[in-house]
Design a protein around this motif. Structure first.
Motif, PDB file in Angstrom:
ATOM      1  N   ARG A 259       1.431  -1.239   0.062  1.00 18.17           N
ATOM      2  CA  ARG A 259      -0.016   0.533  -0.274  1.00 18.17           C
ATOM      3  C   ARG A 259       0.921   1.071  -0.088  1.00 18.17           C
ATOM      4  O   ARG A 259       2.312   1.407   0.774  1.00 18.17           O
ATOM      5  CB  ARG A 259      -0.822   0.087   1.314  1.00 18.17           C
ATOM      6  N   ASP A 260       0.652   2.592  -0.674  1.00 18.68           N
ATOM      7  CA  ASP A 260       1.197   3.565  -0.908  1.00 18.68           C
ATOM      8  C   ASP A 260       2.529   3.762  -1.542  1.00 18.68           C
ATOM      9  O   ASP A 260       3.166   4.174  -0.803  1.00 18.68           O
ATOM     10  CB  ASP A 260       1.256   3.823   0.682  1.00 18.68           C
ATOM     11  N   ILE A 261       2.972   2.882  -2.378  1.00 19.84           N
ATOM     12  CA  ILE A 261       3.880   2.650  -3.192  1.00 19.84           C
ATOM     13  C   ILE A 261       3.499   3.176  -4.286  1.00 19.84           C
ATOM     14  O   ILE A 261       2.540   2.821  -5.092  1.00 19.84           O
ATOM     15  CB  ILE A 261       4.504   1.114  -3.097  1.00 19.84           C
ATOM     16  N   GLU A 262       4.043   4.195  -4.950  1.00 21.06           N
ATOM     17  CA  GLU A 262       4.168   4.989  -6.048  1.00 21.06           C
ATOM     18  C   GLU A 262       4.868   4.231  -6.913  1.00 21.06           C
ATOM     19  O   GLU A 262       5.849   4.192  -7.283  1.00 21.06           O
ATOM     20  CB  GLU A 262       4.182   6.305  -5.886  1.00 21.06           C
ATOM     21  N   PRO A 263       4.252   3.817  -7.828  1.00 27.47           N
ATOM     22  CA  PRO A 263       4.868   3.017  -9.257  1.00 27.47           C
ATOM     23  C   PRO A 263       6.160   3.517  -9.903  1.00 27.47           C
ATOM     24  O   PRO A 263       5.284   5.092  -9.782  1.00 27.47           O
ATOM     25  CB  PRO A 263       3.556   2.263  -9.825  1.00 27.47           C
ATOM     26  N   LEU A 264       6.705   3.225 -10.225  1.00 26.49           N
ATOM     27  CA  LEU A 264       7.674   3.825 -11.143  1.00 26.49           C
ATOM     28  C   LEU A 264       7.461   4.500 -12.580  1.00 26.49           C
ATOM     29  O   LEU A 264       6.142   3.179 -13.269  1.00 26.49           O
ATOM     30  CB  LEU A 264       9.240   3.005 -11.256  1.00 26.49           C
ATOM     31  N   GLU A 265       7.608   4.941 -13.798  1.00 27.58           N
ATOM     32  CA  GLU A 265       7.552   4.896 -14.803  1.00 27.58           C
ATOM     33  C   GLU A 265       8.501   4.880 -15.496  1.00 27.58           C
ATOM     34  O   GLU A 265       9.716   5.189 -15.636  1.00 27.58           O
ATOM     35  CB  GLU A 265       6.801   5.994 -15.274  1.00 27.58           C
ATOM     36  N   PHE A 266       8.642   3.716 -16.405  1.00 26.24           N
ATOM     37  CA  PHE A 266       9.618   3.036 -17.298  1.00 26.24           C
ATOM     38  C   PHE A 266       9.076   3.333 -19.085  1.00 26.24           C
ATOM     39  O   PHE A 266       8.429   3.915 -19.158  1.00 26.24           O
ATOM     40  CB  PHE A 266       9.986   1.823 -16.938  1.00 26.24           C
ATOM     41  N   ASP A 267       9.947   3.695 -19.607  1.00 23.82           N
ATOM     42  CA  ASP A 267      10.114   4.255 -20.709  1.00 23.82           C
ATOM     43  C   ASP A 267      10.150   3.390 -21.718  1.00 23.82           C
ATOM     44  O   ASP A 267      10.187   3.129 -23.500  1.00 23.82           O
ATOM     45  CB  ASP A 267      10.825   5.693 -21.741  1.00 23.82           C
ATOM     46  N   ARG A 268      10.402   2.432 -21.110  1.00 24.63           N
ATOM     47  CA  ARG A 268      10.485   1.195 -22.087  1.00 24.63           C
ATOM     48  C   ARG A 268      10.378  -0.041 -21.258  1.00 24.63           C
ATOM     49  O   ARG A 268      10.120  -0.495 -19.925  1.00 24.63           O
ATOM     50  CB  ARG A 268      11.347   0.956 -23.019  1.00 24.63           C
ATOM     51  N   PHE A 269       9.563  -1.542 -21.953  1.00 25.72           N
ATOM     52  CA  PHE A 269       9.904  -2.543 -21.849  1.00 25.72           C
ATOM     53  C   PHE A 269      10.751  -3.289 -20.501  1.00 25.72           C
ATOM     54  O   PHE A 269      12.464  -3.528 -20.999  1.00 25.72           O
ATOM     55  CB  PHE A 269       9.898  -3.988 -22.675  1.00 25.72           C
ATOM     56  N   THR A 270      10.372  -2.986 -19.145  1.00 31.77           N
ATOM     57  CA  THR A 270      11.117  -3.949 -18.110  1.00 31.77           C
ATOM     58  C   THR A 270      11.140  -5.142 -17.286  1.00 31.77           C
ATOM     59  O   THR A 270      10.301  -4.960 -16.779  1.00 31.77           O
ATOM     60  CB  THR A 270      11.538  -2.227 -16.817  1.00 31.77           C
ATOM     61  N   LEU A 271      12.326  -5.930 -17.296  1.00 30.82           N
ATOM     62  CA  LEU A 271      12.123  -6.877 -16.363  1.00 30.82           C
ATOM     63  C   LEU A 271      12.493  -6.650 -14.750  1.00 30.82           C
ATOM     64  O   LEU A 271      13.760  -6.208 -15.181  1.00 30.82           O
ATOM     65  CB  LEU A 271      13.310  -7.950 -16.604  1.00 30.82           C
TER      66      LEU A 271
END
Length: 448
Positions: A259-271
């Motif tokens: 809860r309350d974790i802000e997801p990161l935004e990636f500009d490419r497919f990320t494993l």
């Protein structure tokens, strides 16, 4: 309704926050067992400041309000680090007195080895010699301090139950000692195997193996209840003396942690990958698979990346450079537990690595349960055993052989193109919630 009778339970564990490794299971027992009338007190070793730490996890433990007693330890790791600190302090003081220490060495002299490399050489030497004279493990120097502290704790307050959690296996001898003296109910909890552990069961002679098996049997014979995290470990413990007192309560996840974790935004497919890499848990075959993928599909180089939250060894970093993967594979360091969860929630897919080794089938890494909770497809490079079985049963991903570069390359391509079947068994995954596992412990103790 009659109020639930409350009892004290002493949780004995060498590792505890702010440490990162091996702490989640006991922390979550301490959080959820009070719901079933079991109030925890914790006995742990003082944190090792030479290892990664998590201040956020420590703050959560302190906010929970239960007592945590931390003791010194004469185990080899802490003694070695204390010696290194003493040497470094001596060098600093000496350099103040010796003005020539500030001058660069003559050009004709060979460069002095970096002090940062010395601990790794010392650690390697220690790993080679410690199995000769430290059984059941190299944390056995904690026992005198842990026993003394436990004695004082039980003299001051009534404790009905004692749960000892390993690794290290030395912790169980605190429980055995307390059972003999205070007649408490003793639960031995095995987060890892003992004599069949692929990482720590290293015996220089058959005599060492025999003696360690004898120690294991002595614990299994006397414990009132035996818990472990996977069926392969349980099968061994039953045969070694635990019988029908052995029960499987796997690791799991706590929905509150996400809860309350802000997801990161990636500009490419990320494993994404989180957790430790050591011994046979090596990423180099995986690196080779990434290199093969990009050789076959050069256009993916700008559309695909792998982000690790771990500690790379120098050879891992060298392999990335040699394969030309510096712009595709990144390591953000271990970070905190919440930062690991943030990567799990933000990545498009998640990676787990477990190498081939004797008894590797018993391994069921903690992070696989967090991966399941994160709700992302999983690529598991793992041998046959508990880990690969769970990935298949849960419908949450695909399994490849640990060193099969071709298989890994093909599955990576399928992950990128969303071709990997992802049909998670939601009901199965819900059974791994930490509160459910605490309830099962309470049931076994007649408290639920």
């Amino acid at each position: 309704m009659t109020p639930r009778q409350r009892d004290k339970i002493l949780l004995v564990t060498y590792d505890f926050p702010p440490g990162l490794a091996g702490v989640r299971r006991v922390v979550k027992f301490a959080k959820f067992l009070p719901m079933f009338g079991l109030d925890p007190v914790v006995l742990a070793a003082r944190p090792d400041d030479g290892l990664p730490s998590d201040a956020e996890a420590l703050a959560q433990v302190e906010a929970a309000g239960y007592a945590v007693c931390r003791t010194p330890s004469l185990d080899a790791h802490q003694v070695r680090r204390a010696g290194r600190k003493l040497r470094e302090a001596f060098r600093r003081e000496w350099s103040k007195l010796d003005e020539t220490a500030k001058q660069p060495p003559p050009a004709s002299k060979a460069p002095v080895a970096s002090p940062a490399k010395r601990p790794s050489r010392a650690a390697g030497l220690w790993r080679a010699i410690s199995p000769w004279f430290l059984l059941p493990d190299d944390r056995v120097g904690w026992l005198p301090f842990a026993k003394a502290a436990a004695w004082r704790m039980l003299r001051r307050q009534p404790v009905r139950y004692v749960l000892t959690s390993s690794y290290p296996n030395s912790a169980h001898f605190v429980g055995r000692w307390l059972k003999r003296r205070f007649k408490v109910t003793w639960i031995a909890d095995f987060r890892d195997g003992w004599t069949q552990n692929p990482y720590f069961a290293r015996y220089p002679t058959p005599l060492h193996r025999w003696w360690d098996a004898r120690l294991e049997r002595s614990v299994l014979r006397e414990a009132d209840l035996i818990l472990t995290v996977s069926e392969p470990i349980a099968a061994h413990l039953r045969k070694a003396g635990g019988g029908d007192r052995v029960h499987v309560i796997p690791n799991g996840y706590d929905p509150d942690d996400f809860r309350d974790i802000e997801p990161l935004e990636f500009d490419r497919f990320t494993l994404g990958y989180t957790g430790t890499l050591f011994m046979q848990r090596s990423p180099e075959s995986f690196f080779a698979a990434v290199r093969a993928l990009l050789d076959n599909h050069p256009g993916l180089a700008d559309q695909f990346q792998v982000v690790f939250r771990t500690q790379f060894k120098p050879e891992h970093e060298a392999a990335i450079r040699e394969m030309g993967l510096e712009n595709v594979i990144f390591n953000w360091g271990m970070g905190t537990y919440r930062e690991a969860l943030q990567l799990q929630m933000s990545a498009d897919a998640l990676l787990v690595l477990e190498g081939e080794a004797p008894n590797a089938e018993i391994m069921l890494t903690q992070k696989i349960f967090e991966y399941l909770a994160a709700g992302k497809p999983i690529l598991a490079a793992a041998p046959r055993g508990a880990l690969s079985d769970l990935v298949r049963r849960s419908g949450a991903g695909v399994v490849v052989e640990p060193d099969n570069v071709f298989q890994m390359k093909e599955r990576l391509f399928e992950l990128f193109h969303d071709m990997v079947p992802y049909r998670p068994d939601v009901e199965l995954i819900r059974t791994f919630r930490r509160g459910e596992q605490a309830r099962r412990v309470a049931e076994l103790l007649g408290k639920a």
